[in-house]
Design an enzyme around this catalytic site. Structure first.
Site, PDB file in Angstrom:
ATOM      1  N   ASP A  92      60.680  34.940 -30.765  1.00 16.30           N
ATOM      2  CA  ASP A  92      60.263  35.167 -29.386  1.00 16.30           C
ATOM      3  C   ASP A  92      60.418  36.650 -29.095  1.00 16.30           C
ATOM      4  O   ASP A  92      61.223  37.335 -29.733  1.00 16.30           O
ATOM      5  CB  ASP A  92      61.155  34.412 -28.404  1.00 16.30           C
ATOM      6  CG  ASP A  92      62.476  35.137 -28.191  1.00 16.30           C
ATOM      7  OD1 ASP A  92      63.308  35.115 -29.112  1.00 16.30           O
ATOM      8  OD2 ASP A  92      62.657  35.772 -27.129  1.00 16.30           O
ATOM      9  N   HIS A 126      44.938  38.051 -24.019  1.00 18.64           N
ATOM     10  CA  HIS A 126      44.518  38.510 -25.346  1.00 18.64           C
ATOM     11  C   HIS A 126      45.716  38.654 -26.291  1.00 18.64           C
ATOM     12  O   HIS A 126      45.678  38.177 -27.432  1.00 18.64           O
ATOM     13  CB  HIS A 126      43.771  39.839 -25.254  1.00 18.64           C
ATOM     14  CG  HIS A 126      43.567  40.452 -26.608  1.00 18.64           C
ATOM     15  ND1 HIS A 126      42.547  40.065 -27.441  1.00 18.64           N
ATOM     16  CD2 HIS A 126      44.300  41.358 -27.298  1.00 18.64           C
ATOM     17  CE1 HIS A 126      42.654  40.717 -28.589  1.00 18.64           C
ATOM     18  NE2 HIS A 126      43.709  41.506 -28.537  1.00 18.64           N
ATOM     19  N   ASP A 160      67.540  30.306 -23.523  1.00 16.15           N
ATOM     20  CA  ASP A 160      68.654  30.998 -24.169  1.00 16.15           C
ATOM     21  C   ASP A 160      69.935  30.625 -23.423  1.00 16.15           C
ATOM     22  O   ASP A 160      69.901  29.858 -22.464  1.00 16.15           O
ATOM     23  CB  ASP A 160      68.406  32.511 -24.182  1.00 16.15           C
ATOM     24  CG  ASP A 160      68.371  33.094 -22.783  1.00 16.15           C
ATOM     25  OD1 ASP A 160      68.451  32.324 -21.799  1.00 16.15           O
ATOM     26  OD2 ASP A 160      68.249  34.317 -22.649  1.00 16.15           O
ATOM     27  N   CYS A 176      37.788  37.877 -31.538  1.00 15.91           N
ATOM     28  CA  CYS A 176      38.942  37.207 -30.935  1.00 15.91           C
ATOM     29  C   CYS A 176      38.478  36.049 -30.050  1.00 15.91           C
ATOM     30  O   CYS A 176      37.552  36.202 -29.265  1.00 15.91           O
ATOM     31  CB  CYS A 176      39.743  38.214 -30.117  1.00 15.91           C
ATOM     32  SG  CYS A 176      41.111  37.470 -29.225  1.00 15.91           S
ATOM     33  N   CYS A 178      38.246  38.337 -24.621  1.00 17.73           N
ATOM     34  CA  CYS A 178      37.264  38.832 -25.587  1.00 17.73           C
ATOM     35  C   CYS A 178      36.051  37.926 -25.660  1.00 17.73           C
ATOM     36  O   CYS A 178      34.917  38.404 -25.765  1.00 17.73           O
ATOM     37  CB  CYS A 178      37.900  38.963 -26.967  1.00 17.73           C
ATOM     38  SG  CYS A 178      39.150  40.254 -27.033  1.00 17.73           S
ATOM     39  N   CYS A 223      40.094  34.689 -27.606  1.00 20.46           N
ATOM     40  CA  CYS A 223      40.803  34.620 -26.320  1.00 20.46           C
ATOM     41  C   CYS A 223      39.805  34.644 -25.167  1.00 20.46           C
ATOM     42  O   CYS A 223      38.675  35.086 -25.326  1.00 20.46           O
ATOM     43  CB  CYS A 223      41.814  35.756 -26.200  1.00 20.46           C
ATOM     44  SG  CYS A 223      41.107  37.312 -25.599  1.00 20.46           S
TER      45      CYS A 223
END
Lengths: 415, 544
Positions: A270, A339, A91, A308, A313, A310
């Site tokens: 974002d 996650h 930014d 999931c 999980c 991830c």
């Protein structure tokens, strides 16, 4: 930047794009995790790669304070400094000046603020912002804009919008003279507060400068405004922005906000929300957020979400263990962060597939039904999606609709 | 055939090369083997070696993928008391085989787990233990745990090794001789309780039994320690004999011995809990820094190890030499080396190295020490908080090379020095192209300096993995010297103590800088961090 629209939704304004930057390809729409201080909190770049993330955000204001530009230059830029060899966005530093510094005064020259080091008055000009972002070396850099809170009213809003246009010209000029356009891409930021007329003026002016900018952000939102106003501004901006430039909604992170924005034509967003809420013990799921601190999870020997992919999980980390460790062990923050970032990436990844396959309206209906079916659809989402031809309540006349921002939270053990 | 609970066999073999010493105590090379009936493979851990400490059941700062990526973690020590916040404790409700492994995310085929009631590094004052209970600490207050409760928890969790309850007083009252006698009796009785035969589920397979370690009771009184050991060897009669059947005496059922150094240091220190410091009337910022720093004291690193040796000997003299000896809270490699050399300790917990990661130190030492005598003793690690690392783009340690170097130094395999690409990154849509390929670069001191000063948690993840790996390399080299040239070992220990700073000035320095950053970040975090330091020994507060 190479930017290509691959597919458009037949109903909504959603689209799938391929954006090639100096550090690789990022498929849009996408969510960008925030690494404010050159690290996604608690994780390593290798873990981020493992999630398939190809674009993250660093904050210029923070990196300029620490480690400072000299260190970043010695390191060969922020990519090398943090070991991240994929795409990066910074930014302009303007937003934090306003939100973090009490003494900021905006002049035509730039933003005058008290240095956090010695309290001395310091000026951040558009040129200085460009120079700092050049040293950081991100693939996408943002113009310095004159940010006012989205709740501000009166002439200050119009003044800030007009100044942002003038500062864009200075950023374009500085960036073009730097010779870094092949590596770094400048994005303009649409301002104008919650006033459609000011937004329209800003869009006109900034779209005129299209040749000098690689993409457009929609700024000045996500600051506590009414959701019903929020989506209308997003819609207005996305409709006016050129087809052949990526569109980035700044500070958007709730799943329902992301999907509404995508349906209205937004490509990137974002937010610190998924990573911050993880540290407080909230796990995001397709059935709504889970507050792992609640006692009701203390004996649940199941993962956050069985389906999931991830690392947390798929390894079977139970809600019970997370309940035992969240907010006390940093590793629990890491587990829930992994996650939550996967959840965000899945929401957007499934949107890409659905748009590509022509099933995006169905995806929206299914997502909202799973996520809000029990507590009620936020009215603003229903209205926003109706405006682009998707009726969440179709075939679902019994569905409950709730007013207000509709953010879904698991507050207490009562539920 | 599937695994049935409590049928793992723990063995310890002393390797023949262990040099003999005249006192009967000297360095030893050994191997622990854990074999699980019905499962393939044997978990072998060579000694001298180390055991990773955990906090609330997990390795501080390491997510499971990073724990898996740290080969140095092979054996973890799990204090159970934090789970007493719920009744029954939640891990006891976990179903399936290896419930403790499963609940905490350790791999039965990679990790040995020890379950103990109390955190051995915790020296807080506690209410007195009773005749039939130990006072344990949980965030919801002190919990009384009876030997019966403990046995129930151990049976439900099925750790590889369980440590019997021990009556170690953590009260401010001076301990009388009568109290010491009572402590020995209770500790022996509680051991007997855990050694009771395990109910057998059926006729097939081996008779289930627990692998039990016992803490060597007796405090700082050598005669009491000796008496406790002797009592373990005495044949039991009548009701007691019935309890521990088929064993005839307690030691027969014991797989190994543990020594908690914290209560010993406490007992040896004239200023410890018998003379609590008076709180200062004035509280200035400087004092707050000092207080915060004091809360981070390494476990008594400068205390005289020499005084410990006779106490440890007193416990071990009567006992068979064939069982492994574990020391908890050794405060430095200097102490570890001395206890290997003078007592023949086989395993140490890694608390010290893990604590170093909390306060920003990247360990950087090897054994044997590098040749030549330095002008001043070398620091055991680099305090990455220090401003001299702000522009320092070298890797964490000079003593090791990274995956990107090709010199003769040993490689540090940790996720910081030798990061590797993720084998199978997730793909969130069918359109996604694979991420661009590149070899990950080793992390630098400048980057971690930045992360520490901005309180980014990633710093501690990288440092924890690194420090455990350096400790692993250290023990590997200790074993190599013992195997290849045992006669040189004592000399190398002495040289190590000359070359490396045993007073650990770097530790003090890191503590001070850590406290300054904590202050700079504001009161909220500092308050939570202080609370954490008072309650949990290992780890840092989560940056919210």
């Amino acid at each position: 930047m190479q930017f290509e629209v691959l597919a458009k939704c037949h109903t909504t304004r959603a689209r799938v794009c391929r954006m090639k930057l100096a550090h690789g390809v990022t498929m849009l729409p996408t969510f960008m995790p925030v690494a404010t201080q050159a690290a996604i909190k608690g994780l390593t770049p290798q873990q981020m790669e493992g999630l398939g993330v190809s674009l993250i955000l660093n904050n210029t204001y923070h990196l300029n304070l620490r480690p400072g530009i000299k260190v970043l230059q010695e390191a060969g830029g922020a990519h090398k400094f943090q070991g991240w060899n994929h795409n990066l966005l910074t930014d302009s530093g303007g937003f934090q000046l306003v939100s973090l510094s009490k003494f900021t005064k905006i002049t035509e020259e730039g933003a005058l603020f008290a240095s956090p080091f010695d309290g001395e008055p310091t000026m951040l000009t558009p040129e200085e912002s460009m120079s700092i972002q050049h040293a950081i070396g991100a693939d996408i850099i943002m113009q310095l804009d004159d940010v006012v809170s989205s709740l501000t009213v009166g002439p200050r809003v119009g003044e800030a919008m007009q100044r942002s246009v003038r500062w864009l010209d200075r950023c374009i000029a500085y960036h073009q003279n730097s010779g870094r356009q092949d590596k770094q891409n400048l994005f303009a930021i649409i301002q104008g507060g919650l006033d459609p007329d000011l937004r329209a003026q800003c869009l006109d002016e900034m779209v005129k400068r299209k040749d000098g900018v690689a993409g457009y952000a929609i700024g000045g939102l996500s600051g506590g405004e009414e959701k019903d106003v929020f989506w209308r501004i997003i819609k207005q901006c996305a409709e006016k922005l050129p087809e052949d430039r990526p569109r980035y909604s700044m500070g958007i992170g709730f799943a329902e906000d992301l999907l509404v924005c995508v349906a209205l034509g937004v490509d990137m967003a974002d937010c610190v929300f998924p990573t911050r809420t993880a540290r407080f013990g909230v796990a995001l799921t397709f059935k709504g957020p889970l507050n792992l601190r609640l006692g009701k999870h203390s004996r649940e020997f199941i993962p956050i979400d069985d389906n999931c992919p991830c690392p947390t999980c798929s390894d079977g980390v139970s809600r019970a263990l997370l309940h035992h460790t969240v907010t006390r062990e940093t590793s629990a923050a890491h587990a829930v962060t992994l996650h939550n970032l996967t959840f965000q990436a899945q929401v957007m990844g499934r949107a890409r597939d659905a748009i590509m396959n022509g099933t995006f309206p169905t995806y929206l209906r299914e997502f909202f039904s799973n996520y809000f079916g029990d507590t009620g659809y936020p009215e603003w989402c229903v209205n926003a999606l109706r405006s682009v031809g998707v009726d969440l309540l179709e075939h679902n006349t019994d569905a409950k609709v709730v007013e207000g921002d509709g953010a879904k939270w698991e507050y207490s053990d009562a539920s | 055939m599937s695994y049935t609970r409590h049928t793992s066999t723990f063995r310890f073999e002393l390797l023949p090369s262990s040099p003999e010493s005249t006192t009967g105590f000297g360095p030893r090379l050994g191997k622990t083997c854990l074999e699980r009936y019905g499962e393939d493979g044997v978990l072998e851990i060579v000694t001298p070696g180390f055991i990773t400490s955990t906090s609330r059941g997990v390795v501080p700062h390491l997510s499971r993928d990073n724990t898996d990526a740290t080969d140095a973690i092979r054996w973890a020590h799990v204090p159970f008391e934090t789970f007493l916040e719920h009744t029954p404790p939640v891990p006891t409700l976990q179903s399936g085989s290896h419930p403790l492994h499963k609940f905490l995310g350790f791999r039965p085929n990679q990790h040995i787990l020890t379950m103990t009631l109390r955190d051995p590094s915790d020296d807080r004052e506690m209410p007195a233990n009773g005749h039939s209970f130990v006072s344990a600490y949980s965030l919801r207050g002190v919990r009384k745990v009876s030997p019966g409760d403990w046995r129930k928890y151990v049976l439900a969790c099925d750790p590889d090794i369980a440590i019997a309850l021990s009556d170690t007083p953590f009260t401010t009252v001076a301990h009388s001789q009568k109290r010491t006698t009572k402590s020995l009796e209770r500790s022996a009785a509680w051991l007997a309780d855990l050694l009771q035969a395990v109910p057998s589920p059926g006729s097939e397979g081996p008779t289930p039994r627990l692998n039990v370690f016992v803490h060597m009771a007796g405090g700082v009184i050598a005669a009491a320690r000796h008496a406790f050991s002797v009592s373990l060897l005495e044949p039991l009669y009548e009701r007691e004999a019935e309890t521990i059947k088929p064993f005839t005496h307690l030691d027969e059922g014991v797989s190994g011995y543990t020594f908690d150094l914290i209560p010993l240091y406490d007992g040896l220190s004239p200023s410890s809990r018998f003379n609590p410091p008076t709180p200062s009337a004035l509280s200035t910022v400087e004092e707050t820094v000092e207080e915060t720093a004091a809360a981070l004291d390494p476990p008594h690193s400068s205390s005289p190890t020499a005084q410990l040796v006779p106490l440890l000997h007193a416990s071990l003299v009567p006992l068979p030499k064939t069982k492994p000896r574990i020391v908890h809270s050794a405060g430095s490699p200097h102490v570890m080396l001395a206890l290997i050399r003078d007592v023949g300790i086989d395993l140490f917990d890694a608390h010290w190295a893990q604590r170093a990661a909390d306060i920003g130190i990247a360990l950087d030492f090897v054994f044997p020490a590098p040749p030549g005598a330095p002008d001043a003793p070398k620091a055991l690690g680099n305090n990455l908080y220090d401003a001299r690392h702000a522009h320092d783009f070298s890797p964490f340690a000079d003593s090791f090379r990274t995956c990107a170097d090709a010199d003769a130094r040993p490689v540090c395999p940790c996720i910081a020095c030798s990061p590797s690409r993720h084998a199978a990154p997730l793909r969130m849509s069918a359109l996604d192209e694979p991420l661009s390929e590149h070899a990950p670069t080793p992390f630098t001191r400048a980057y971690v300096h930045h992360l520490l000063h901005t309180h980014e948690m990633s710093a501690h993840a990288l440092l924890t993995a690194h420090n455990l790996s350096v400790l692993d390399a250290f023990f590997a080299c200790v074993r190599r010297v013992l195997a290849d040239r045992p006669a040189d070992f004592a000399g190398e220990v002495e040289r190590f103590c000359v070359v490396y700073d045993g007073t650990m000035a770097v530790w003090e320095e890191a503590k001070a800088t850590w406290a300054e950053v904590a202050l700079a970040r504001g009161k909220g975090r500092l308050a939570r961090e202080k609370e954490r330091q008072e309650k949990d020994a290992l780890g840092t507060a989560v940056e919210l």
